[in-house]
Design a protein around this motif. Sequence first.
Motif, PDB file in Angstrom:
ATOM      1  N   LYS A   1     -69.016 -56.789 -32.233  1.00 23.21           N
ATOM      2  CA  LYS A   1     -68.221 -57.114 -33.427  1.00 23.21           C
ATOM      3  C   LYS A   1     -69.099 -57.697 -34.535  1.00 23.21           C
ATOM      4  N   ARG A   2     -68.584 -57.738 -35.736  1.00 27.37           N
ATOM      5  CA  ARG A   2     -69.254 -58.299 -36.921  1.00 27.37           C
ATOM      6  C   ARG A   2     -70.360 -57.384 -37.441  1.00 27.37           C
ATOM      7  N   TYR A   3     -70.243 -56.086 -37.166  1.00 24.46           N
ATOM      8  CA  TYR A   3     -71.250 -55.123 -37.644  1.00 24.46           C
ATOM      9  C   TYR A   3     -71.377 -55.209 -39.169  1.00 24.46           C
ATOM     10  N   MET A   4     -72.609 -55.176 -39.637  1.00 25.45           N
ATOM     11  CA  MET A   4     -72.881 -55.147 -41.089  1.00 25.45           C
ATOM     12  C   MET A   4     -73.967 -54.114 -41.357  1.00 25.45           C
ATOM     13  N   ALA A   5     -74.095 -53.700 -42.609  1.00 23.71           N
ATOM     14  CA  ALA A   5     -75.077 -52.638 -42.900  1.00 23.71           C
ATOM     15  C   ALA A   5     -75.593 -52.651 -44.331  1.00 23.71           C
ATOM     16  N   HIS A   6     -75.239 -53.613 -45.137  1.00 21.60           N
ATOM     17  CA  HIS A   6     -75.569 -53.676 -46.566  1.00 21.60           C
ATOM     18  C   HIS A   6     -74.752 -52.671 -47.374  1.00 21.60           C
ATOM     19  N   LEU A   7     -74.560 -52.992 -48.626  1.00 21.16           N
ATOM     20  CA  LEU A   7     -73.977 -52.044 -49.579  1.00 21.16           C
ATOM     21  C   LEU A   7     -75.151 -51.535 -50.401  1.00 21.16           C
ATOM     22  N   ALA A   8     -75.344 -50.238 -50.385  1.00 26.19           N
ATOM     23  CA  ALA A   8     -76.546 -49.693 -51.034  1.00 26.19           C
ATOM     24  C   ALA A   8     -76.170 -48.525 -51.938  1.00 26.19           C
ATOM     25  N   THR A   9     -76.673 -48.560 -53.168  1.00 30.62           N
ATOM     26  CA  THR A   9     -76.469 -47.442 -54.098  1.00 30.62           C
ATOM     27  C   THR A   9     -77.826 -47.003 -54.645  1.00 30.62           C
ATOM     28  N   MET A  10     -78.097 -45.723 -54.505  1.00 29.92           N
ATOM     29  CA  MET A  10     -79.312 -45.147 -55.095  1.00 29.92           C
ATOM     30  C   MET A  10     -79.018 -44.874 -56.575  1.00 29.92           C
ATOM     31  N   MET A  11     -79.961 -45.217 -57.427  1.00 28.33           N
ATOM     32  CA  MET A  11     -79.742 -45.027 -58.867  1.00 28.33           C
ATOM     33  C   MET A  11     -80.937 -44.293 -59.451  1.00 28.33           C
ATOM     34  N   GLN A  12     -80.654 -43.459 -60.430  1.00 27.26           N
ATOM     35  CA  GLN A  12     -81.765 -42.762 -61.079  1.00 27.26           C
ATOM     36  C   GLN A  12     -81.558 -42.742 -62.584  1.00 27.26           C
TER      37      GLN A  12
ATOM     38  N   ARG B   1     -65.483 -50.748 -42.200  1.00 31.54           N
ATOM     39  CA  ARG B   1     -64.994 -50.662 -43.581  1.00 31.54           C
ATOM     40  C   ARG B   1     -65.812 -51.632 -44.430  1.00 31.54           C
ATOM     41  N   PRO B   2     -66.619 -51.115 -45.345  1.00 33.39           N
ATOM     42  CA  PRO B   2     -67.457 -52.004 -46.160  1.00 33.39           C
ATOM     43  C   PRO B   2     -66.601 -53.022 -46.927  1.00 33.39           C
ATOM     44  N   ASN B   3     -67.139 -54.229 -47.115  1.00 31.45           N
ATOM     45  CA  ASN B   3     -66.429 -55.268 -47.878  1.00 31.45           C
ATOM     46  C   ASN B   3     -67.362 -55.846 -48.931  1.00 31.45           C
ATOM     47  N   ASN B   4     -66.881 -56.817 -49.668  1.00 29.02           N
ATOM     48  CA  ASN B   4     -67.653 -57.453 -50.747  1.00 29.02           C
ATOM     49  C   ASN B   4     -68.063 -56.420 -51.808  1.00 29.02           C
ATOM     50  N   LEU B   5     -67.159 -55.485 -52.080  1.00 25.11           N
ATOM     51  CA  LEU B   5     -67.492 -54.355 -52.955  1.00 25.11           C
ATOM     52  C   LEU B   5     -67.588 -54.751 -54.434  1.00 25.11           C
ATOM     53  N   ALA B   6     -66.783 -55.732 -54.845  1.00 22.72           N
ATOM     54  CA  ALA B   6     -66.760 -56.058 -56.283  1.00 22.72           C
ATOM     55  C   ALA B   6     -68.141 -56.512 -56.782  1.00 22.72           C
ATOM     56  N   PRO B   7     -68.830 -57.444 -56.064  1.00 17.80           N
ATOM     57  CA  PRO B   7     -70.159 -57.830 -56.550  1.00 17.80           C
ATOM     58  C   PRO B   7     -71.132 -56.658 -56.562  1.00 17.80           C
ATOM     59  N   HIS B   8     -70.983 -55.756 -55.605  1.00 12.95           N
ATOM     60  CA  HIS B   8     -71.900 -54.602 -55.604  1.00 12.95           C
ATOM     61  C   HIS B   8     -71.656 -53.733 -56.843  1.00 12.95           C
ATOM     62  N   ARG B   9     -70.379 -53.544 -57.175  1.00 14.99           N
ATOM     63  CA  ARG B   9     -70.081 -52.753 -58.389  1.00 14.99           C
ATOM     64  C   ARG B   9     -70.667 -53.442 -59.622  1.00 14.99           C
ATOM     65  N   MET B  10     -70.556 -54.782 -59.649  1.00 15.52           N
ATOM     66  CA  MET B  10     -71.124 -55.524 -60.798  1.00 15.52           C
ATOM     67  C   MET B  10     -72.626 -55.329 -60.861  1.00 15.52           C
ATOM     68  N   LEU B  11     -73.280 -55.333 -59.694  1.00 13.50           N
ATOM     69  CA  LEU B  11     -74.742 -55.161 -59.658  1.00 13.50           C
ATOM     70  C   LEU B  11     -75.118 -53.772 -60.175  1.00 13.50           C
ATOM     71  N   VAL B  12     -74.373 -52.770 -59.736  1.00 11.85           N
ATOM     72  CA  VAL B  12     -74.662 -51.402 -60.188  1.00 11.85           C
ATOM     73  C   VAL B  12     -74.433 -51.298 -61.697  1.00 11.85           C
ATOM     74  N   ALA B  13     -73.355 -51.918 -62.182  1.00 10.73           N
ATOM     75  CA  ALA B  13     -73.074 -51.871 -63.626  1.00 10.73           C
ATOM     76  C   ALA B  13     -74.187 -52.564 -64.405  1.00 10.73           C
ATOM     77  N   GLU B  14     -74.662 -53.704 -63.884  1.00  7.78           N
ATOM     78  CA  GLU B  14     -75.741 -54.435 -64.550  1.00  7.78           C
ATOM     79  C   GLU B  14     -77.023 -53.597 -64.537  1.00  7.78           C
ATOM     80  N   ALA B  15     -77.294 -52.952 -63.412  1.00  7.76           N
ATOM     81  CA  ALA B  15     -78.496 -52.101 -63.315  1.00  7.76           C
ATOM     82  C   ALA B  15     -78.413 -50.951 -64.311  1.00  7.76           C
ATOM     83  N   LYS B  16     -77.225 -50.395 -64.483  1.00  5.78           N
ATOM     84  CA  LYS B  16     -77.060 -49.309 -65.463  1.00  5.78           C
ATOM     85  C   LYS B  16     -77.404 -49.812 -66.859  1.00  5.78           C
TER      86      LYS B  16
END
Length: 508
Positions: free
Chosen positions: A294-305, A400-415
């Motif tokens: 239990k408690r499996y995790m895997a990071h939220l990762a987005t490739m950007m170009q 089911r991935p969680n903590n998605l909102a901060p990841h979206r913010m990070l991707v938006a900031e990176a953009k």
Amino acid sequence: MIAHYDIIIIGTGAGGGTMAHALSSSDARILILERGDFVPQEEENWNPEEVWKKLRYRVKERWLDEQGREWTPYTHYGVGGNTKFWGSVLYRLRRTDFEAVEHADGLSPAWPIDYETLAPFYDRAERLYHVRGQSGFDPTEPPRGPFPYAPVPHSAGMAEIVEKLRHQGLHPSPLPLGLLRPGEADGCILCNTCNSFACKIHAKSEADVCCIRPAIKRPNVTLWTNACARRLITDPSGARIEAVEVERNGETVRVAGSLVVVSCGAVNSAALLLRSKNDKHPDGLANSSGLVGKRYMAHLATMMQGFHPFRRNSTVFQKTVAINDFYFRGPDTTYPLGQLQSQGRTHGVMAQTAYPWIPLWPYEQWVARGVDWLAMSEDLPRLANRVIVERDGRIRLSYRPNNLAPHRMLVAEAKRILRRLGFWVVMTHSHGSTNTTHQCGTLCFGTSSRDSVLDPYCRSHDIQNLFVIDASFFPSSAAVNPGLTIAAQALRAADHIMDTDLGQKEPR
Ligand SMILES: Cc1cc2nc3c(=O)[nH]c(=O)nc-3n(C[C@H](O)[C@H](O)[C@H](O)COP(=O)(O)OP(=O)(O)OC[C@H]3O[C@@H](n4cnc5c(N)ncnc54)[C@H](O)[C@@H]3O)c2cc1C
Ligand code: SF4
């Protein structure tokens, strides 16, 4: 029973490989079991078509998801495990990663040890894996001395980007990288087929080259390849592991061990303990807490170009820069967002895997004008995200991935950052829940047997001669690459085993 060893280590990746190397200097008779073979040194190592289209080195087995659908995990079986294919970005966790930190989706729990406890082992792991870097640039860097090796210099193109990032008020820092002898005759040639490829010239710091090959030169160390551990067998009382049942060359054999170190990776180590259930341990071995798998995790990762139609990207080795400005908090939130890293060059074939029906040539044109980045955020431990072993022995990974909102913010900031750098278009792509490359957390360590599976040295609370040393022990996933932390903890646990189980203060 065909033989008896003092220590049996199962798996040869970041955890098992490092452990084998550290213990090889003891007097103990050690057997290493690895389900895969050595990855051959061959032209195909660096061929994107072979690696990305034909998946030449990936596992062939299929796992099930929450709904029971089959899928192929992004993982590798072979000597060196996933380190053979890693990007060799070898980070220490930040000091706060060891503490409880409030995230948008809840609490990232504290570790049972603090940064200072692991720091001397990070030092040793960095030397073992030849980590190159430069301290003093990264605003999130924990207290440390100088890196053992000088950083890989930025290419002209990346140096220009670093300057422009500084003008944006950011703090770009050199990525810590494990590369062997770059620039020397037999060393790393800083090519563009590193992350996700095996190094054809054995110049990447990985567990096969840095750990297993030196370890098996010792007379007390034996390696069995193509040897898959199927079950751990306990004594009749259930208090100790007596033997490992191994499938080897089509035969099932039992090998006895005084001490067993399981290092099969976060998913397979949990699966092995669950598969090993017996009447004394009906829910799986080491599972009095009910937390195994239990408690499996895997990071939220987005490739950007970032893409500019009139700017060809001439950089070959691109993976030299990190931006950690949003690691502790975002520009518009007090919650942590994560990390940005420049990535190795994307090849047309790799990009084509996103939409395979589009011909290759537009991808080739695109990637020739793109600069690649990775946005990575922490996901949080949840009981429902777990490894299950089906009746037929197959692995089901319910995630089911969680903590998605901060990841979206990070991707938006990176953009925003990439657009300010002048890129016309920024493309993003994520493998989502099928990205198992940073799997961790399924057998977490802690001080209490009620809410952890392993003690702070990664020994099972329940079974005294069982250790698990791989990414499973992580109580939280942090937002930097996990490899160096696994290696550092392996060195720490190896010292502990030498002191307590082998009674050998000094290595031979
Ligand atoms: C493409 C890619 C890029 C990555 N890049 C980075 C990076 O840049 N930096 C970083 O820190 N991390 C990176 N990672 C993640 C890193 O590789 C893993 O976190 C690390 O290897 C995990 O170590 P481990 O010991 O837990 O497991 P692994 O390294 O996966 O080792 C597990 C070993 O156990 C063996 N095994 C499994 N089951 C059995 C069994 N039943 N019997 C016998 N043997 C068994 C496997 O064959 C394997 O050798 C990357 C991973 C991938 C796939
Ligand atoms: S030569 Fe260097 S950059 Fe190329 S794969 Fe090997 S270690 Fe990586």
